[in-house]
Design a protein around this motif. Structure first.
Motif, PDB file in Angstrom:
ATOM      1  N   ILE A  62       0.227  22.814   4.632  1.00 38.10           N
ATOM      2  CA  ILE A  62      -1.200  23.159   4.700  1.00 38.10           C
ATOM      3  C   ILE A  62      -1.277  24.626   5.091  1.00 38.10           C
ATOM      4  O   ILE A  62      -0.740  25.047   6.121  1.00 38.10           O
ATOM      5  CB  ILE A  62      -1.970  22.292   5.721  1.00 38.10           C
ATOM      6  CG1 ILE A  62      -1.970  20.827   5.275  1.00 38.10           C
ATOM      7  CG2 ILE A  62      -3.402  22.798   5.873  1.00 38.10           C
ATOM      8  CD1 ILE A  62      -2.650  19.882   6.252  1.00 38.10           C
ATOM      9  N   GLY A  63      -1.962  25.425   4.267  1.00 38.53           N
ATOM     10  CA  GLY A  63      -2.034  26.857   4.514  1.00 38.53           C
ATOM     11  C   GLY A  63      -3.046  27.252   5.574  1.00 38.53           C
ATOM     12  O   GLY A  63      -2.806  28.148   6.375  1.00 38.53           O
ATOM     13  N   GLY A  64      -4.189  26.596   5.579  1.00 35.05           N
ATOM     14  CA  GLY A  64      -5.230  26.931   6.532  1.00 35.05           C
ATOM     15  C   GLY A  64      -6.449  26.065   6.299  1.00 35.05           C
ATOM     16  O   GLY A  64      -6.329  24.918   5.868  1.00 35.05           O
ATOM     17  N   GLY A  65      -7.609  26.612   6.578  1.00 33.03           N
ATOM     18  CA  GLY A  65      -8.829  25.837   6.444  1.00 33.03           C
ATOM     19  C   GLY A  65      -9.083  24.974   7.650  1.00 33.03           C
ATOM     20  O   GLY A  65      -8.554  25.223   8.741  1.00 33.03           O
ATOM     21  N   ARG A  66      -9.855  23.913   7.426  1.00 30.61           N
ATOM     22  CA  ARG A  66     -10.306  23.097   8.559  1.00 30.61           C
ATOM     23  C   ARG A  66     -10.353  21.620   8.160  1.00 30.61           C
ATOM     24  O   ARG A  66     -10.830  21.250   7.088  1.00 30.61           O
ATOM     25  CB  ARG A  66     -11.703  23.569   8.995  1.00 30.61           C
ATOM     26  CG  ARG A  66     -12.286  22.858  10.189  1.00 30.61           C
ATOM     27  CD  ARG A  66     -13.667  23.405  10.485  1.00 30.61           C
ATOM     28  NE  ARG A  66     -14.344  22.670  11.541  1.00 30.61           N
ATOM     29  CZ  ARG A  66     -14.288  23.003  12.838  1.00 30.61           C
ATOM     30  NH1 ARG A  66     -13.602  24.071  13.203  1.00 30.61           N
ATOM     31  NH2 ARG A  66     -14.918  22.294  13.751  1.00 30.61           N
ATOM     32  N   ASN A  89      -6.212  20.626  11.257  1.00 26.91           N
ATOM     33  CA  ASN A  89      -5.449  20.168  10.102  1.00 26.91           C
ATOM     34  C   ASN A  89      -4.336  19.237  10.558  1.00 26.91           C
ATOM     35  O   ASN A  89      -3.771  19.409  11.638  1.00 26.91           O
ATOM     36  CB  ASN A  89      -4.861  21.363   9.349  1.00 26.91           C
ATOM     37  CG  ASN A  89      -5.945  22.275   8.803  1.00 26.91           C
ATOM     38  OD1 ASN A  89      -6.844  21.817   8.102  1.00 26.91           O
ATOM     39  ND2 ASN A  89      -5.864  23.560   9.113  1.00 26.91           N
ATOM     40  N   THR A  90      -3.973  18.245   9.715  1.00 28.27           N
ATOM     41  CA  THR A  90      -3.030  17.211  10.123  1.00 28.27           C
ATOM     42  C   THR A  90      -2.064  16.875   8.994  1.00 28.27           C
ATOM     43  O   THR A  90      -2.474  16.682   7.849  1.00 28.27           O
ATOM     44  CB  THR A  90      -3.780  15.924  10.519  1.00 28.27           C
ATOM     45  OG1 THR A  90      -4.740  16.220  11.527  1.00 28.27           O
ATOM     46  CG2 THR A  90      -2.814  14.884  11.056  1.00 28.27           C
ATOM     47  N   ILE A  91      -0.776  16.787   9.340  1.00 24.41           N
ATOM     48  CA  ILE A  91       0.240  16.234   8.437  1.00 24.41           C
ATOM     49  C   ILE A  91       0.911  15.084   9.174  1.00 24.41           C
ATOM     50  O   ILE A  91       1.448  15.269  10.260  1.00 24.41           O
ATOM     51  CB  ILE A  91       1.283  17.287   8.032  1.00 24.41           C
ATOM     52  CG1 ILE A  91       0.630  18.439   7.258  1.00 24.41           C
ATOM     53  CG2 ILE A  91       2.391  16.650   7.191  1.00 24.41           C
ATOM     54  CD1 ILE A  91       1.588  19.579   6.925  1.00 24.41           C
ATOM     55  N   THR A  92       0.845  13.881   8.580  1.00 26.03           N
ATOM     56  CA  THR A  92       1.406  12.713   9.255  1.00 26.03           C
ATOM     57  C   THR A  92       2.278  11.886   8.318  1.00 26.03           C
ATOM     58  O   THR A  92       2.009  11.770   7.124  1.00 26.03           O
ATOM     59  CB  THR A  92       0.298  11.797   9.811  1.00 26.03           C
ATOM     60  OG1 THR A  92      -0.494  11.291   8.729  1.00 26.03           O
ATOM     61  CG2 THR A  92      -0.594  12.537  10.781  1.00 26.03           C
ATOM     62  N   ARG A  93       3.335  11.309   8.867  1.00 26.22           N
ATOM     63  CA  ARG A  93       4.173  10.311   8.203  1.00 26.22           C
ATOM     64  C   ARG A  93       4.667  10.763   6.835  1.00 26.22           C
ATOM     65  O   ARG A  93       4.634  10.016   5.857  1.00 26.22           O
ATOM     66  CB  ARG A  93       3.425   8.986   8.099  1.00 26.22           C
ATOM     67  CG  ARG A  93       3.038   8.398   9.434  1.00 26.22           C
ATOM     68  CD  ARG A  93       2.225   7.139   9.298  1.00 26.22           C
ATOM     69  NE  ARG A  93       2.964   6.096   8.592  1.00 26.22           N
ATOM     70  CZ  ARG A  93       2.475   4.875   8.326  1.00 26.22           C
ATOM     71  NH1 ARG A  93       1.243   4.567   8.720  1.00 26.22           N
ATOM     72  NH2 ARG A  93       3.196   3.991   7.689  1.00 26.22           N
ATOM     73  N   THR A  94       5.139  12.010   6.759  1.00 21.43           N
ATOM     74  CA  THR A  94       5.638  12.521   5.492  1.00 21.43           C
ATOM     75  C   THR A  94       6.639  13.636   5.743  1.00 21.43           C
ATOM     76  O   THR A  94       6.922  13.982   6.892  1.00 21.43           O
ATOM     77  CB  THR A  94       4.476  13.029   4.610  1.00 21.43           C
ATOM     78  OG1 THR A  94       4.964  13.318   3.313  1.00 21.43           O
ATOM     79  CG2 THR A  94       3.826  14.256   5.214  1.00 21.43           C
ATOM     80  N   ILE A 115       4.194  25.204  12.999  1.00 21.91           N
ATOM     81  CA  ILE A 115       2.762  25.519  13.061  1.00 21.91           C
ATOM     82  C   ILE A 115       2.671  26.979  13.490  1.00 21.91           C
ATOM     83  O   ILE A 115       3.149  27.356  14.565  1.00 21.91           O
ATOM     84  CB  ILE A 115       2.001  24.617  14.036  1.00 21.91           C
ATOM     85  CG1 ILE A 115       2.054  23.152  13.571  1.00 21.91           C
ATOM     86  CG2 ILE A 115       0.545  25.074  14.168  1.00 21.91           C
ATOM     87  CD1 ILE A 115       1.390  22.178  14.530  1.00 21.91           C
ATOM     88  N   GLY A 116       2.052  27.809  12.651  1.00 21.19           N
ATOM     89  CA  GLY A 116       2.026  29.239  12.930  1.00 21.19           C
ATOM     90  C   GLY A 116       1.048  29.622  14.014  1.00 21.19           C
ATOM     91  O   GLY A 116       1.392  30.341  14.956  1.00 21.19           O
ATOM     92  N   ALA A 117      -0.176  29.150  13.895  1.00 20.53           N
ATOM     93  CA  ALA A 117      -1.230  29.493  14.852  1.00 20.53           C
ATOM     94  C   ALA A 117      -2.411  28.569  14.603  1.00 20.53           C
ATOM     95  O   ALA A 117      -2.246  27.445  14.150  1.00 20.53           O
ATOM     96  CB  ALA A 117      -1.611  30.971  14.731  1.00 20.53           C
ATOM     97  N   GLY A 118      -3.611  29.067  14.882  1.00 21.69           N
ATOM     98  CA  GLY A 118      -4.796  28.228  14.742  1.00 21.69           C
ATOM     99  C   GLY A 118      -5.011  27.362  15.959  1.00 21.69           C
ATOM    100  O   GLY A 118      -4.423  27.593  17.028  1.00 21.69           O
ATOM    101  N   THR A 155       4.878  22.112   7.272  1.00 23.03           N
ATOM    102  CA  THR A 155       4.357  23.397   7.722  1.00 23.03           C
ATOM    103  C   THR A 155       2.837  23.403   7.720  1.00 23.03           C
ATOM    104  O   THR A 155       2.203  22.989   6.743  1.00 23.03           O
ATOM    105  CB  THR A 155       4.848  24.531   6.809  1.00 23.03           C
ATOM    106  OG1 THR A 155       6.267  24.636   6.894  1.00 23.03           O
ATOM    107  CG2 THR A 155       4.223  25.858   7.205  1.00 23.03           C
ATOM    108  N   ILE A 156       2.248  23.887   8.813  1.00 25.48           N
ATOM    109  CA  ILE A 156       0.830  24.253   8.866  1.00 25.48           C
ATOM    110  C   ILE A 156       0.788  25.710   9.307  1.00 25.48           C
ATOM    111  O   ILE A 156       1.227  26.043  10.411  1.00 25.48           O
ATOM    112  CB  ILE A 156       0.032  23.373   9.836  1.00 25.48           C
ATOM    113  CG1 ILE A 156       0.064  21.905   9.389  1.00 25.48           C
ATOM    114  CG2 ILE A 156      -1.417  23.866   9.929  1.00 25.48           C
ATOM    115  CD1 ILE A 156      -0.609  20.950  10.368  1.00 25.48           C
ATOM    116  N   VAL A 157       0.262  26.588   8.467  1.00 28.84           N
ATOM    117  CA  VAL A 157       0.269  28.012   8.793  1.00 28.84           C
ATOM    118  C   VAL A 157      -0.796  28.347   9.825  1.00 28.84           C
ATOM    119  O   VAL A 157      -0.564  29.122  10.764  1.00 28.84           O
ATOM    120  CB  VAL A 157       0.083  28.850   7.523  1.00 28.84           C
ATOM    121  CG1 VAL A 157       0.033  30.343   7.855  1.00 28.84           C
ATOM    122  CG2 VAL A 157       1.211  28.572   6.531  1.00 28.84           C
TER     123      VAL A 157
END
Length: 204
Positions: A178-182, A168-173, A134-137, A161-163
């Motif tokens: 995910i680059g960004g956004g909300r 934002n959420t990445i689960t069970r994979t 996770i980069g930031a945010g 990766t979440i930049v």
């Protein structure tokens, strides 16, 4: 274990307890204990390395913690926490109140929760994962494990990766991005990507 060959170089109310070859330089109310051999804290306030987190390093900040795991690092910031995730690092970020700290948490007893990195931001969370970033945010989450009836279950090896962005959420994979956004989410869908936007969902 003893605290043989350990050293405190200045500061105020610092402690090394039952940790050999440990180093504590300056700051105040910093602690290295519970078998955290070869650990180092270089300044800051109320930082703690414990639980056998040997060869771990903390480079200042305030109220940061490393508990268990080895070869881990917290660069600074406030209320950042690494537990049971070897070769992992939080570079900085976090904040007050306590819930705004960044966290990397491995499942107890797992040998595969390794090499995770959070760069900065606040409230970001990596759990039960390996080779994730996770980069930031703020309040972004990568989570690949869960508890059921007191038993841990790990669903994948990570590589997610979440930049940046928020919530934002990445689960069970594994292998997803995910680059960004909300408020975007990838769940149980390997090698998937959301580049940005708001409330995008990829699910199995």
């Amino acid at each position: 274990s003893s605290s043989a060959n350990s050293v405190i170089l200045g500061g105020n109310t610092n402690l090394i307890d039952r940790s050999s070859n440990a180093t504590l330089v300056g700051g105040q109310q910093n602690k290295i204990w519970h078998g955290s051999n070869y650990a180092s804290i270089l300044g800051g306030i109320k930082n703690e390395i414990s639980g056998g987190a040997y060869y771990s390093t903390m480079l200042g900040g305030e109220n940061n913690a490393i508990k268990g795991g080895y070869y881990t690092m917290v660069g600074g910031g406030e209320f950042n926490h690494i537990s049971a995730s070897n070769y992992s690092a939080i570079v900085g970020g976090g904040g007050n109140p306590r819930g705004s700290g960044n966290r990397i948490i491995g499942l107890p007893g797992s040998s595969t929760d390794v090499a995770n990195l959070i760069g900065a931001g606040s409230g970001n969370y990596i759990s039960a994962s390996s080779y994730c970033f996770i980069g930031a945010g703020r309040f972004n989450e990568i989570e690949n494990g869960s508890w059921a009836n007191g038993v841990s279950a790990q669903y994948s090896q990570g590589d997610n990766t979440i930049v940046g962005g928020a919530y934002n959420t990445i689960t069970r994979t594994s292998g997803s991005f995910i680059g960004g956004g909300r408020t975007n989410k990838i769940s149980a869908s390997e090698y998937s990507a959301i580049l940005g936007g708001d409330v995008g969902i990829i699910s199995y």
